[in-house]
Design a protein around this motif. Structure first.
Motif, mmCIF file in Angstrom:
data_model
loop_
_atom_site.group_PDB
_atom_site.id
_atom_site.type_symbol
_atom_site.label_atom_id
_atom_site.label_comp_id
_atom_site.label_asym_id
_atom_site.label_seq_id
_atom_site.Cartn_x
_atom_site.Cartn_y
_atom_site.Cartn_z
ATOM 1 N N ARG A 316 -30.143 24.365 -41.871
ATOM 2 C CA ARG A 316 -28.843 23.718 -42.131
ATOM 3 C C ARG A 316 -27.710 24.660 -41.722
ATOM 4 N NH1 ARG A 316 -31.014 19.585 -44.019
ATOM 5 N NH2 ARG A 316 -32.382 19.446 -45.833
ATOM 6 N N GLN A 317 -27.850 25.198 -40.547
ATOM 7 C CA GLN A 317 -26.899 26.105 -39.915
ATOM 8 C C GLN A 317 -26.652 25.555 -38.522
ATOM 9 O OE1 GLN A 317 -25.762 29.087 -41.342
ATOM 10 N NE2 GLN A 317 -26.967 28.904 -43.222
ATOM 11 N N ARG A 318 -25.530 25.880 -37.931
ATOM 12 C CA ARG A 318 -25.221 25.316 -36.614
ATOM 13 C C ARG A 318 -26.194 25.804 -35.532
ATOM 14 N NH1 ARG A 318 -20.986 25.045 -39.671
ATOM 15 N NH2 ARG A 318 -19.558 23.298 -39.554
ATOM 16 N N PRO A 409 -20.359 15.417 -45.482
ATOM 17 C CA PRO A 409 -19.375 16.481 -45.248
ATOM 18 C C PRO A 409 -17.970 15.920 -44.991
ATOM 19 C CG PRO A 409 -20.806 16.227 -43.336
ATOM 20 C CD PRO A 409 -21.338 15.317 -44.393
ATOM 21 N N GLU A 410 -17.004 16.830 -44.952
ATOM 22 C CA GLU A 410 -15.586 16.463 -44.744
ATOM 23 C C GLU A 410 -15.159 15.388 -45.744
ATOM 24 O OE1 GLU A 410 -15.012 15.717 -40.498
ATOM 25 O OE2 GLU A 410 -15.442 17.817 -40.030
ATOM 26 N N GLN A 411 -15.368 15.729 -47.002
ATOM 27 C CA GLN A 411 -15.215 14.730 -48.067
ATOM 28 C C GLN A 411 -13.811 14.132 -48.181
ATOM 29 O OE1 GLN A 411 -15.353 15.246 -52.681
ATOM 30 N NE2 GLN A 411 -17.444 15.195 -51.965
ATOM 31 N N LEU A 688 -15.622 21.123 -48.504
ATOM 32 C CA LEU A 688 -15.556 22.345 -47.690
ATOM 33 C C LEU A 688 -16.459 22.319 -46.456
ATOM 34 C CD1 LEU A 688 -15.577 24.930 -50.646
ATOM 35 C CD2 LEU A 688 -13.598 24.018 -49.419
ATOM 36 N N THR A 689 -17.456 21.421 -46.430
ATOM 37 C CA THR A 689 -18.438 21.461 -45.341
ATOM 38 C C THR A 689 -17.966 20.632 -44.147
ATOM 39 O OG1 THR A 689 -19.626 19.618 -46.362
ATOM 40 C CG2 THR A 689 -20.397 21.836 -46.904
ATOM 41 N N GLY A 690 -18.461 20.979 -42.967
ATOM 42 C CA GLY A 690 -17.992 20.364 -41.729
ATOM 43 C C GLY A 690 -18.948 19.314 -41.187
ATOM 44 N N ALA A 691 -18.413 18.387 -40.395
ATOM 45 C CA ALA A 691 -19.224 17.285 -39.864
ATOM 46 C C ALA A 691 -19.444 17.399 -38.357
ATOM 47 C CB ALA A 691 -18.563 15.949 -40.186
ATOM 48 N N ASP A 692 -19.058 18.525 -37.750
ATOM 49 C CA ASP A 692 -19.294 18.680 -36.317
ATOM 50 C C ASP A 692 -20.800 18.735 -36.061
ATOM 51 O OD1 ASP A 692 -18.478 21.029 -37.913
ATOM 52 O OD2 ASP A 692 -19.344 22.164 -36.255
ATOM 53 N N SER A 693 -21.225 18.191 -34.924
ATOM 54 C CA SER A 693 -22.655 18.060 -34.637
ATOM 55 C C SER A 693 -23.281 19.387 -34.264
ATOM 56 C CB SER A 693 -22.869 17.120 -33.459
ATOM 57 O OG SER A 693 -22.378 15.851 -33.750
ATOM 58 N N CYS A 694 -24.516 19.601 -34.733
ATOM 59 C CA CYS A 694 -25.274 20.776 -34.313
ATOM 60 C C CYS A 694 -26.028 20.444 -33.029
ATOM 61 C CB CYS A 694 -26.258 21.175 -35.403
ATOM 62 S SG CYS A 694 -25.420 21.634 -36.924
ATOM 63 N N ALA A 695 -26.198 21.460 -32.196
ATOM 64 C CA ALA A 695 -26.911 21.268 -30.927
ATOM 65 C C ALA A 695 -28.420 21.406 -31.156
ATOM 66 C CB ALA A 695 -26.448 22.342 -29.922
ATOM 67 N N PRO A 696 -29.249 20.675 -30.401
ATOM 68 C CA PRO A 696 -28.882 19.713 -29.365
ATOM 69 C C PRO A 696 -28.964 18.249 -29.823
ATOM 70 C CG PRO A 696 -31.192 20.284 -29.123
ATOM 71 C CD PRO A 696 -30.690 21.006 -30.355
ATOM 72 N N HIS A 703 -25.201 24.393 -45.031
ATOM 73 C CA HIS A 703 -25.207 25.753 -45.598
ATOM 74 C C HIS A 703 -24.440 26.744 -44.715
ATOM 75 C CE1 HIS A 703 -27.912 23.857 -48.242
ATOM 76 N NE2 HIS A 703 -29.072 24.246 -47.737
ATOM 77 N N ASP A 704 -23.613 26.250 -43.835
ATOM 78 C CA ASP A 704 -22.953 27.076 -42.812
ATOM 79 C C ASP A 704 -21.441 26.820 -42.856
ATOM 80 O OD1 ASP A 704 -22.118 28.377 -40.506
ATOM 81 O OD2 ASP A 704 -23.244 27.096 -39.121
ATOM 82 N N THR A 705 -20.772 27.446 -43.818
ATOM 83 C CA THR A 705 -19.349 27.176 -44.035
ATOM 84 C C THR A 705 -18.616 28.477 -44.333
ATOM 85 O OG1 THR A 705 -19.937 25.038 -45.007
ATOM 86 C CG2 THR A 705 -17.742 25.874 -45.503
ATOM 87 N N ARG A 706 -17.561 28.742 -43.603
ATOM 88 C CA ARG A 706 -16.794 29.936 -43.944
ATOM 89 C C ARG A 706 -15.658 29.560 -44.890
ATOM 90 N NH1 ARG A 706 -15.020 31.080 -38.060
ATOM 91 N NH2 ARG A 706 -13.648 29.339 -37.655
#
Ligand SMILES: Nc1nc2c(c(=O)[nH]1)N[C@H]1C(S)=C(S)[C@@H](COP(=O)(O)OP(=O)(O)OC[C@H]3O[C@@H](n4cnc5c(=O)[nH]c(N)nc54)[C@H](O)[C@@H]3O)O[C@H]1N2
Ligand SMILES: Nc1nc2c(c(=O)[nH]1)N[C@H]1C(S)=C(S)[C@@H](COP(=O)(O)OP(=O)(O)OC[C@H]3O[C@@H](n4cnc5c(=O)[nH]c(N)nc54)[C@H](O)[C@@H]3O)O[C@H]1N2
Ligand code: SF4
Ligand SMILES: [Mo]
Length: 712
Positions: A316-318, A409-411, A688-696, A703-706
């Motif tokens: 669950r990381q980009r 994500p992106e609530q 706080l979490t993002g909805a951008d797509s992970c590759a590929p 679990h990948d949020t700064r």
């Protein structure tokens, strides 16, 4: 006894356990436990236990499901259809009959379609129940009506993609073989909390063979507390760790060259690629000291029977797909697949092969209709053109079996979108969830013991039946009922797949697979569909055409369950994916403005957003907290239990700090999907979490949020 027996009224009075029913746990947990349920009457249950006769469940289940009576007999269960009478989210409702509520939904869907075309309707579903009929039947209505397609991206995408890139399929060594191992590596899964049965089999190996248990995680989880060897990584760096371990294997001749030459695509290429992936290189990235990397490499390089149990959490990381592929590549390098009790396992999802085409109305499926990514629901509902995939706005929805206002994500965008005045929202639920609160119409849903269904165990190899064992209260109806009744009202009930009962669908799937039928399953309780040892261990070859494992994956060309449809194409920053296993810095790295990395890991007593309502789960979890390293806390002037604020460009939250040295500095952990209302301000962790797509192939990096953290 294999099923519920009739209970006379005298027994009903006494409330003593009078019969045992057999079922399967319906929740989204790889364990899919075979259950024994005490039936106190035609509509009341007592204790729930794990079935000791099932070789994977082995009599063990988690505490939250053992107390299922708290959930099924909960005083706050939704029992009546409700129609909104105040403003959206205001909590004013009037009761309606089920038929009247369905009529209204059908009318609103027809109106929306007349205005914007069929793709304006979104049937949004996911994993509340994992029963095939009650979960996937929604697609029958979707396809027959030509409503928008849904791209599922919450859960499995990076994990399955990474694994399938290497092995060509989703299966592996029989997880029961863990008991025959000399070393069990539990990698990126907090099994004690999220799939307790892994521990049963791993602990057998320790007890019977003195096996070593290694746990690889980013904090001192309940699982890590049980480990003989703890490998504590920084989030998103498993690829670096795996590469350095493989470097040591090659350097010290601990790789199995003969096996690699026979079964893999390019061992020489891998070896030369790993030349500069030294333990020193990896330590700087993943935080694990050189000596620990070398010791781990020597342990797995010399212990033939090493079982790598690869979880979801570390993917669950980009860069999760790359990290899964790297971890699997390490298991291949040692030749571990050749031995009983050895090899790697993530999921058996390709083993089951139950044909759902009639259930899902595949005949009417049009992949050319637009696709809505479930993780991007916030963007979809707030009019993001890319997320709308070139189609009309979404103006009518049925949400069934999922709770996007909490789990997506992106609530902030999700809530803003769900509150839109021009969106008609119907929610089919068991409880008044964060999503249901925003509905125009709420339909009450049955629970698993109140309807028929069939389940597949992703973390093992059983298909388990869950027949109806008790009567539901007056009011709630199964998902199947809602789909069938909407089908009638929307003019598609004559299409293939409609008009059948749950049992008839189950019979059809089982018969096509030569597995008997509903009645034979009711007697047998489950079927074990494990393949033979050589197939499971890929000793007849991996599942690519040439039979070879891919150290050099074809990142956009490998078929996998989660491959996005052609219309969507590959997802995320595909060009940055490495040729061989590597560390790729695709993650949300910390920076000056956001010095911390946040993981939002599951808690033990909730299951996603479910169980947040049961008294014993609430009592165990107490309150939402942020685990922070004591030295980080000291620098920020934060004492244990003191309120902190944390945030990033997506939003901010407040919660008490819990000082804990169980993770590396700069890492903060929040456990559990608490209802949004559990936080001051009413916004939940997915703010706080993002909805951008992970590759590929897409997916959400939960679990990948700064974040920044400060004293409140
Ligand atoms: N921050 C963060 N977010 C996450 C995750 C994380 O680790 N961190 N994990 C992600 C993952 S892996 C997943 S799979 C998703 C899961 O997200 P969801 O699929 O939404 O999961 P649940 O919360 O288990 O279930 C949703 C709802 O289904 C309802 N339900 C259960 N059974 C039935 C039924 O038979 N009929 C109907 N109509 N409703 C039913 C439950 O009451 C519950 O409210 O969440 C994701 N979100
Ligand atoms: N009690 C409970 N059980 C559940 C669930 C739940 O919410 N609660 N959710 C269910 C669902 S839908 C799913 S998909 C499964 C998921 O179950 P798992 O496979 O266990 O996955 P997660 O729980 O998401 O994460 C597992 C661990 O990975 C860690 N982790 C996060 N990032 C990294 C990383 O970069 N590297 C490494 N090595 N570790 C990392 C997390 O901190 C966590 O401890 O569990 C299911 N079971
Ligand atoms: S939640 Fe998981 S461990 Fe608990 S009973 Fe269900 S399948 Fe078993
Ligand atoms: Mo999941």
């Amino acid at each position: 006894m294999n099923d519920a027996t009739p209970i006379d009224s005298a027994q009903r009075e006494s409330a003593a356990p009078t019969a045992l029913g057999h079922s399967a746990c319906p929740h989204d947990c790889p364990s899919t436990c075979a259950l024994e349920v005490e039936l106190l009457s035609h509509n009341r249950i007592g204790r729930v236990r794990g079935d000791a006769g099932n070789s994977y469940t082995a009599g063990v289940i988690c505490a939250k499901v053992a107390r299922y009576s708290e959930r099924i007999h909960h005083p706050e269960r939704l029992l009546k259809p409700l129609i909104r009478s105040g403003a959206k989210g205001e909590g004013q409702w009037k009761e309606a009959s089920f038929d009247a509520a369905l009529d209204l939904i059908a009318e609103k869907f027809e109106q929306a379609e007349a205005k914007f075309g069929s793709e304006t309707v979104w049937l949004n579903y996911y994993a509340g129940t994992m029963g095939l009929v009650q979960r996937d039947g929604i697609h029958r209505l979707r396809h027959a009506k030509r409503y928008s397609n849904q791209f599922d991206s919450f859960c499995t995408n990076m994990a399955w993609t990474g694994f399938a890139m290497g092995a060509g399929t989703m299966r592996g060594s029989d997880p029961r073989e863990m008991a025959q191992s000399d070393c069990v590596v539990i990698w990126g899964t907090n099994a004690v909390s999220t799939q307790v049965n892994v521990m049963t089999h791993a602990m057998r190996a320790r007890k019977q063979r003195g096996a070593k248990i290694v746990v690889i995680d980013i904090y001192d989880t309940p699982t890590m507390k049980q480990a003989d060897i703890k490998v504590l990584l920084k989030p998103g760096t498993d690829g670096a760790f795996a590469c350095a371990v493989m470097h040591v294997l090659f350097r010290e001749g601990l790789d199995d060259r003969e096996y690699l030459n026979k079964f893999t695509d390019d061992p020489a290429g891998l070896e030369s690629h790993l030349q500069d992936k030294t333990p020193e290189w990896a330590e700087a990235i993943c935080g694990v000291p050189v000596a620990e990397i070398e010791a781990f490499a020597r342990l797995v390089g010399t212990t033939k029977r090493t079982f790598f149990r690869l979880g979801y959490g570390f993917t669950r990381q980009r860069n999760g797909a790359v990290n899964m592929h790297a971890a699997l590549s390490l298991a291949v390098c040692t030749g571990s697949y050749q031995y009983e009790g050895g090899g790697a396992f993530h999921s058996n999802s390709d083993l089951f092969r139950l044909d759902k085409s009639l259930l899902e109305g595949r005949k009417y499926f049009d992949p050319g209709l637009r696709w809505l990514d479930q993780s991007k629901i916030g963007r979809v509902l707030t009019g993001d053109a890319e997320a709308l995939d070139g189609g009309p706005p979404v103006t009518a929805m049925l949400v069934q079996n999922t709770n996007p206002a909490n789990v997506a994500p992106e609530q902030r965008k999700v809530i803003e979108g769900l509150k839109r005045e021009d969106l008609f929202l119907a929610v089919h639920e068991q409880f008044m969830t964060d999503t249901a609160e925003l509905a125009d119409v709420i339909l009450p849903a049955t629970m698993f013991l109140e309807h028929d269904d069939i389940y597949r165990g992703g973390g093992h190899q059983h298909i388990v039946l869950g027949p109806k064992l008790v009567d539901p209260p007056e009011g709630p109806k199964p998902n199947h009922h809602v789909i069938e009744e909407l089908g009638k009202r929307l003019g598609v009930s004559d299409r293939d797949g409609f008009g059948l009962s749950e049992r008839e669908h189950i019979d059809i799937m089982l018969k096509k697979r030569d597995l008997g039928d509903f009645d034979s399953f009711k007697a047998d309780k489950w079927a074990d569909v494990q393949v033979d040892f050589e197939t499971a261990h890929f000793l007849k070859g991996f599942a690519h055409k040439d039979g070879k494992y891919r150290f050099r994956p074809d990142w956009t060309g490998t078929p996998a369950a989660n491959k996005p449809p052609k219309r969507m194409g590959p997802q995320g920053p595909v060009a940055q994916l490495p040729e061989f296993p590597d560390h790729v810095e695709l993650i949300e790295t910390a920076d000056e403005a956001h010095p911390f990395r946040l993981a939002t890991s599951p808690s033990r007593s909730f299951l996603n957003s479910s169980f947040a309502e049961t008294p014993s789960s609430k009592a165990r979890e107490k309150q939402p907290e942020l685990l922070i390293h004591p030295e980080d806390a000291a620098e920020l002037g934060i004492a244990d239990g003191e309120k902190v604020r944390l945030g990033n460009s997506r939003g901010e939250l407040a919660m008490p700090a819990k000082l804990d040295a169980g993770q590396r500095r700069g890492v903060v952990i929040h456990e559990g999907l608490w209802p949004n209302s559990a936080f001051e301000g009413g916004e939940g962790i997915n703010t706080l979490t993002g909805a951008d797509s992970c590759a590929p192939y897409g997916g959400a990096a939960f679990h990948d949020t700064r974040v920044w953290v400060k004293k409140a």
